[in-house]
Motif scaffolding. Sequence first.
Motif, PDB file in Angstrom:
ATOM      1  N   ASP A 139       1.134  -1.514  -0.330  1.00  0.00           N
ATOM      2  CA  ASP A 139      -0.190   0.159  -0.223  1.00  0.00           C
ATOM      3  C   ASP A 139       0.780   1.081  -0.088  1.00  0.00           C
ATOM      4  N   GLU A 156       1.727   1.554  -3.656  1.00  0.00           N
ATOM      5  CA  GLU A 156       1.019   1.842  -4.079  1.00  0.00           C
ATOM      6  C   GLU A 156       0.435   3.721  -4.524  1.00  0.00           C
ATOM      7  N   SER A 205      -3.806   5.177  -2.196  1.00  0.00           N
ATOM      8  CA  SER A 205      -3.959   4.382  -1.173  1.00  0.00           C
ATOM      9  C   SER A 205      -5.518   4.461  -0.471  1.00  0.00           C
TER      10      SER A 205
END
Length: 108
Positions: free
Chosen positions: A9, A12, A19
């Motif tokens: 995450d 990302e 995220s």
Amino acid sequence: MIIFFKDIDLEELIKTGKSRKYKDISKDKNLVRKLVKVYEIMRVATNIKDISVHSYLHYEKLRHELSGISSVRPFGNQRIERLLFVENEDTITIEILELDNTHYGNKK
């Protein structure tokens, strides 16, 4: 340096700016911009000393219960967020662990 993300995450968030896990952080565009900047500095660095040259990041190896972990502060002394990571000098690899905002007693 080769950068491995332990937290998908967080990867990302840094690569796309969004995220689900870091929903509150993704709303703070200034923080996301700083994280991307730190990521780019780490990515082009040939060794850990290239990161410590950027004194405004306040790179440090942590001690006590966080022994073996290093940190940088994307905002320097202006804010408390720290990017925690493990460095591996043998392969010049940084494994990013987490984004921490509980530093200096700011417990949430």
